[in-house]
Write a protein that holds these residues in place. Sequence first.
Motif, PDB file in Angstrom:
ATOM      1  N   ASN A 115       0.693  -1.367   0.674  1.00  0.00           N
ATOM      2  CA  ASN A 115      -0.087  -0.138   0.056  1.00  0.00           C
ATOM      3  C   ASN A 115       0.418   1.440   0.168  1.00  0.00           C
ATOM      4  O   ASN A 115       0.797   2.030  -0.841  1.00  0.00           O
ATOM      5  CB  ASN A 115      -1.261  -0.128   1.517  1.00  0.00           C
ATOM      6  CG  ASN A 115      -1.624  -1.349   1.287  1.00  0.00           C
ATOM      7  OD1 ASN A 115      -2.729  -1.390  -0.318  1.00  0.00           O
ATOM      8  ND2 ASN A 115      -2.303  -1.688   1.731  1.00  0.00           N
ATOM      9  N   THR A 131       2.185   1.479  -2.933  1.00  0.00           N
ATOM     10  CA  THR A 131       1.529   1.871  -4.122  1.00  0.00           C
ATOM     11  C   THR A 131       0.862   3.335  -4.591  1.00  0.00           C
ATOM     12  O   THR A 131       1.105   4.068  -5.418  1.00  0.00           O
ATOM     13  CB  THR A 131      -0.030   1.441  -3.995  1.00  0.00           C
ATOM     14  OG1 THR A 131       0.516  -0.313  -4.398  1.00  0.00           O
ATOM     15  CG2 THR A 131      -1.015   1.402  -5.417  1.00  0.00           C
ATOM     16  N   GLN A 132       0.717   3.834  -3.337  1.00  0.00           N
ATOM     17  CA  GLN A 132       0.287   5.439  -2.458  1.00  0.00           C
ATOM     18  C   GLN A 132       1.323   6.235  -2.960  1.00  0.00           C
ATOM     19  O   GLN A 132       1.026   7.311  -3.718  1.00  0.00           O
ATOM     20  CB  GLN A 132       0.488   5.604  -1.436  1.00  0.00           C
ATOM     21  CG  GLN A 132      -0.213   6.543  -0.761  1.00  0.00           C
ATOM     22  CD  GLN A 132      -0.101   7.230   0.764  1.00  0.00           C
ATOM     23  OE1 GLN A 132      -0.330   6.515   1.551  1.00  0.00           O
ATOM     24  NE2 GLN A 132      -0.652   8.725   0.821  1.00  0.00           N
ATOM     25  N   GLN A 143       4.019   5.604  -5.986  1.00  0.00           N
ATOM     26  CA  GLN A 143       3.617   5.086  -7.154  1.00  0.00           C
ATOM     27  C   GLN A 143       2.225   5.993  -7.848  1.00  0.00           C
ATOM     28  O   GLN A 143       2.106   6.719  -8.837  1.00  0.00           O
ATOM     29  CB  GLN A 143       3.459   3.928  -8.021  1.00  0.00           C
ATOM     30  CG  GLN A 143       3.171   4.120  -9.124  1.00  0.00           C
ATOM     31  CD  GLN A 143       3.472   2.293  -9.390  1.00  0.00           C
ATOM     32  OE1 GLN A 143       2.525   1.743  -8.631  1.00  0.00           O
ATOM     33  NE2 GLN A 143       3.392   2.466 -11.065  1.00  0.00           N
ATOM     34  N   THR A 144       2.090   5.962  -6.974  1.00  0.00           N
ATOM     35  CA  THR A 144       0.401   7.094  -7.615  1.00  0.00           C
ATOM     36  C   THR A 144       0.696   8.577  -7.564  1.00  0.00           C
ATOM     37  O   THR A 144       0.706   9.495  -7.986  1.00  0.00           O
ATOM     38  CB  THR A 144      -0.789   6.922  -7.028  1.00  0.00           C
ATOM     39  OG1 THR A 144      -1.371   5.714  -6.426  1.00  0.00           O
ATOM     40  CG2 THR A 144      -2.116   7.969  -7.375  1.00  0.00           C
TER      41      THR A 144
END
Length: 103
Positions: free
Chosen positions: A84, A87-88, A90-91
Motif C-alpha cells: 500500500n 502503491t501510494q 507510485q500514484t
Amino acid sequence: MNMQIPTIGEQDIVYSFLADLKRSAREYTTAVTESNCPEVRRVFEQLLQSTLKMQDQTYQLMSQQGWYNTSSPVLSAEINKQINAYTQTQTQTNQMLQQNIGI
C-alpha cells in the motif's frame, strides 16, 4: 603427507549460479532504466525477465533440496502495508509527472 583437495558440491555450484543470476538481474535492471533507445531497452527488459524466471526456477530447486534457508516468515499484514505504501508513492509520483511534464 596426504593433502585432500576440497571438492565443489552441487549445492555450492547451484548457489554460485543463483548469486550470478541475482547480479545479472541487478545489471539488467540498471541497463533498462538507463537505456534511451527503445529497442535496446526492450532487449534488456527481455533479458531481465528471462533472468528472473531462471532465478525463480533455481530458487525453487534449492528450496526443494533444502539448500536455501529463507528468513523468518513475514506477516501478510506487514507485506500488505508495504504494498500500500509503495502503491501510494507510485500514484503520487505519476500525478506529479502528469502535472509537470504531461506524461
